[in-house]
Motif scaffolding. Structure first.
Motif: not given
Length: 157
Positions: A106-120, A82-89, A75-80
């Protein structure tokens, strides 16, 4: 994360193609089966073709097919595509983010969000969707969400 209509349609179209691995599907058939506006689907399929995620075949027996086996497309292949990086600030690299004072973590929170999204998204393939199974970590997260919704039914994401 916001999932755009383009991405939603792309994932659904790819799942439909994955469910017919040996038969090219016409865009009109995919659109009808997935309730996607056909004109919009042509745009989506063009982008997926340019990204080499689907192939198109011409002729009366033609249509669209996956460019790789369903188990090799996440799913990450398709999302990238269509919309580019999974998470960007603000279109900055997460490794380059720093904030002063009370927002320093806060940057650590954004990194954790990115890691969680990538895991899924990087562990879930089109083959998983078609088979009706999800990887255990994804299934566990979905169940946790369902439990939260039952516990807090008025909570609006």
């Amino acid at each position: 994360m916001r999932i755009s209509a383009r991405t939603d349609y792309a994932v659904r179209a790819m799942a439909e193609l994955a469910s017919h691995p040996d038969d090219p599907l016409k865009a009109e058939d995919v659109a009808s089966r997935q309730d996607i506006p056909v004109r919009f689907l042509f745009v989506v399929l063009r982008e997926l073709r340019q990204a080499r995620l689907v192939h198109s075949r011409r002729g009366p027996e033609g249509g669209y097919v996956l460019a790789r086996p369903a188990q090799d497309i996440t799913l990450a292949d398709i999302i990238r595509t269509m919309d580019g990086p999974l998470v960007s600030v603000r279109d900055l690299r997460l490794t380059d983010l720093t904030y002063p004072g009370s927002a320093a973590l806060l940057p650590d929170v954004w990194r954790a969000v990115r890691t969680s999204l990538r895991e899924v998204l990087e562990s879930t393939t089109l083959a998983d969707l078609v088979a009706g199974t999800l990887p255990p970590p994804v299934r566990a997260r979905a169940q946790a969400y369902n439990d939260d919704v039952r516990t807090y039914p008025l909570d609006l994401d």
